[in-house]
Design a protein around this motif. Structure first.
Motif, PDB file in Angstrom:
ATOM      1  N   ARG A  35       1.878  -4.201  15.682  1.00  0.00           N
ATOM      2  CA  ARG A  35       1.173  -4.062  17.156  1.00  0.00           C
ATOM      3  C   ARG A  35       1.789  -3.090  18.075  1.00  0.00           C
ATOM      4  N   GLY A  36       0.952  -2.165  18.363  1.00  0.00           N
ATOM      5  CA  GLY A  36       1.348  -0.976  19.387  1.00  0.00           C
ATOM      6  C   GLY A  36       2.148   0.218  18.948  1.00  0.00           C
ATOM      7  N   LEU A  37       2.289  -0.211  17.522  1.00  0.00           N
ATOM      8  CA  LEU A  37       3.280   0.918  16.708  1.00  0.00           C
ATOM      9  C   LEU A  37       2.719   1.774  15.751  1.00  0.00           C
ATOM     10  N   GLY A  38       1.868   1.179  15.040  1.00  0.00           N
ATOM     11  CA  GLY A  38       1.002   1.639  13.859  1.00  0.00           C
ATOM     12  C   GLY A  38       1.245   1.066  12.663  1.00  0.00           C
ATOM     13  N   MET A  39       1.045   1.810  11.670  1.00  0.00           N
ATOM     14  CA  MET A  39       1.468   1.209  10.200  1.00  0.00           C
ATOM     15  C   MET A  39       2.499   1.806   9.788  1.00  0.00           C
ATOM     16  N   PHE A  40       3.212   0.871   8.964  1.00  0.00           N
ATOM     17  CA  PHE A  40       4.549   1.185   8.116  1.00  0.00           C
ATOM     18  C   PHE A  40       4.541   0.545   6.504  1.00  0.00           C
ATOM     19  N   VAL A  41       5.162   1.710   5.943  1.00  0.00           N
ATOM     20  CA  VAL A  41       5.264   1.062   4.480  1.00  0.00           C
ATOM     21  C   VAL A  41       6.285   0.202   4.322  1.00  0.00           C
ATOM     22  N   MET A  42       5.994  -1.069   3.775  1.00  0.00           N
ATOM     23  CA  MET A  42       7.008  -2.155   3.605  1.00  0.00           C
ATOM     24  C   MET A  42       8.227  -1.825   2.802  1.00  0.00           C
ATOM     25  N   ALA A  43       9.348  -2.392   2.959  1.00  0.00           N
ATOM     26  CA  ALA A  43      10.386  -2.010   2.294  1.00  0.00           C
ATOM     27  C   ALA A  43      10.052  -2.655   0.718  1.00  0.00           C
ATOM     28  N   GLY A  44      10.521  -2.021  -0.269  1.00  0.00           N
ATOM     29  CA  GLY A  44      10.003  -2.278  -1.777  1.00  0.00           C
ATOM     30  C   GLY A  44       9.056  -2.248  -2.096  1.00  0.00           C
ATOM     31  N   ALA A  45       7.863  -1.490  -1.376  1.00  0.00           N
ATOM     32  CA  ALA A  45       6.595  -1.141  -1.737  1.00  0.00           C
ATOM     33  C   ALA A  45       6.376  -0.419  -3.055  1.00  0.00           C
ATOM     34  N   ARG A  46       7.387   0.628  -3.042  1.00  0.00           N
ATOM     35  CA  ARG A  46       7.147   1.543  -4.276  1.00  0.00           C
ATOM     36  C   ARG A  46       7.341   0.579  -5.434  1.00  0.00           C
ATOM     37  N   GLN A  47       8.535  -0.291  -5.562  1.00  0.00           N
ATOM     38  CA  GLN A  47       8.967  -1.041  -6.671  1.00  0.00           C
ATOM     39  C   GLN A  47       7.733  -2.128  -6.953  1.00  0.00           C
ATOM     40  N   ARG A  48       7.136  -2.577  -5.931  1.00  0.00           N
ATOM     41  CA  ARG A  48       6.096  -3.571  -6.072  1.00  0.00           C
ATOM     42  C   ARG A  48       4.876  -3.140  -6.622  1.00  0.00           C
ATOM     43  N   LEU A  49       4.399  -1.753  -6.170  1.00  0.00           N
ATOM     44  CA  LEU A  49       3.345  -1.049  -6.881  1.00  0.00           C
ATOM     45  C   LEU A  49       3.467  -0.491  -8.409  1.00  0.00           C
ATOM     46  N   LEU A  50       4.749  -0.323  -8.657  1.00  0.00           N
ATOM     47  CA  LEU A  50       5.073  -0.074 -10.033  1.00  0.00           C
ATOM     48  C   LEU A  50       4.833  -1.298 -10.934  1.00  0.00           C
ATOM     49  N   GLN A  52       3.289  -3.990 -10.398  1.00  0.00           N
ATOM     50  CA  GLN A  52       1.918  -4.306 -10.477  1.00  0.00           C
ATOM     51  C   GLN A  52       1.193  -3.391 -11.407  1.00  0.00           C
ATOM     52  N   GLU A  53       1.297  -2.160 -11.406  1.00  0.00           N
ATOM     53  CA  GLU A  53       0.925  -1.187 -12.559  1.00  0.00           C
ATOM     54  C   GLU A  53       1.350  -1.666 -13.926  1.00  0.00           C
ATOM     55  N   ARG A  54       2.469  -1.985 -13.822  1.00  0.00           N
ATOM     56  CA  ARG A  54       2.907  -2.388 -15.262  1.00  0.00           C
ATOM     57  C   ARG A  54       2.248  -3.676 -15.876  1.00  0.00           C
ATOM     58  N   GLU A  55       2.329  -4.653 -14.948  1.00  0.00           N
ATOM     59  CA  GLU A  55       1.443  -6.084 -15.271  1.00  0.00           C
ATOM     60  C   GLU A  55       0.065  -5.743 -15.831  1.00  0.00           C
ATOM     61  N   ARG A  56      -0.761  -4.811 -14.776  1.00  0.00           N
ATOM     62  CA  ARG A  56      -2.015  -4.374 -15.015  1.00  0.00           C
ATOM     63  C   ARG A  56      -2.267  -3.691 -16.402  1.00  0.00           C
ATOM     64  N   PHE A  57      -1.329  -2.958 -16.914  1.00  0.00           N
ATOM     65  CA  PHE A  57      -1.371  -2.178 -18.180  1.00  0.00           C
ATOM     66  C   PHE A  57      -0.991  -2.956 -19.093  1.00  0.00           C
ATOM     67  N   LEU A  58      -0.205  -4.004 -19.201  1.00  0.00           N
ATOM     68  CA  LEU A  58       0.028  -4.929 -20.119  1.00  0.00           C
ATOM     69  C   LEU A  58      -1.110  -6.035 -20.451  1.00  0.00           C
ATOM     70  N   ARG A  59      -1.732  -6.432 -19.391  1.00  0.00           N
ATOM     71  CA  ARG A  59      -2.778  -7.320 -19.372  1.00  0.00           C
ATOM     72  C   ARG A  59      -4.105  -6.450 -19.615  1.00  0.00           C
ATOM     73  N   ARG A  60      -4.483  -5.401 -19.351  1.00  0.00           N
ATOM     74  CA  ARG A  60      -5.736  -4.793 -19.635  1.00  0.00           C
ATOM     75  C   ARG A  60      -5.752  -3.602 -20.694  1.00  0.00           C
ATOM     76  N   ASP A  61      -4.811  -2.610 -20.467  1.00  0.00           N
ATOM     77  CA  ASP A  61      -4.807  -1.611 -21.397  1.00  0.00           C
ATOM     78  C   ASP A  61      -4.121  -1.788 -22.623  1.00  0.00           C
ATOM     79  N   TRP A  62      -2.831  -2.323 -22.684  1.00  0.00           N
ATOM     80  CA  TRP A  62      -2.094  -2.571 -23.884  1.00  0.00           C
ATOM     81  C   TRP A  62      -2.879  -3.172 -25.076  1.00  0.00           C
TER      82      TRP A  62
END
Length: 84
Positions: A35-50, A52-62
């Protein structure tokens, strides 16, 4: 992060589209609004995104890829992980 207006202007898209995209990122725990400062990238966001992508690959693409490899008669020995 840049403001909604700045992002919309930079990418020539509707500010509502930017707002929805930022909300989706927030819903996935990748960014947070301070509030009043803006949007910020959360700590660990890169690892969380990676993760999630791994899980999606293993569940859907693999499973699809594995089935195609089987149909083609390809094994791990046939695959060269180092070449492009």
């Amino acid at each position: 992060m840049p403001s909604v207006r700045a992002l919309a202007s930079q990418y020539l898209i509707n500010p509502l589209t930017v707002t929805r995209a930022l909300q989706a990122l927030s819903d996935h725990g990748l960014i947070e609004s301070r509030r009043g400062l803006g949007m910020f990238v959360m700590a660990g966001a890169r690892q969380r995104l990676l993760q999630q992508e791994r899980e999606r690959f293993l569940r859907r693409d693999w499973p699809v890829l594995r089935a195609r490899l089987k149909r083609l008669g390809l094994t791990a020995k046939d695959l060269n992980w180092e070449s492009t």
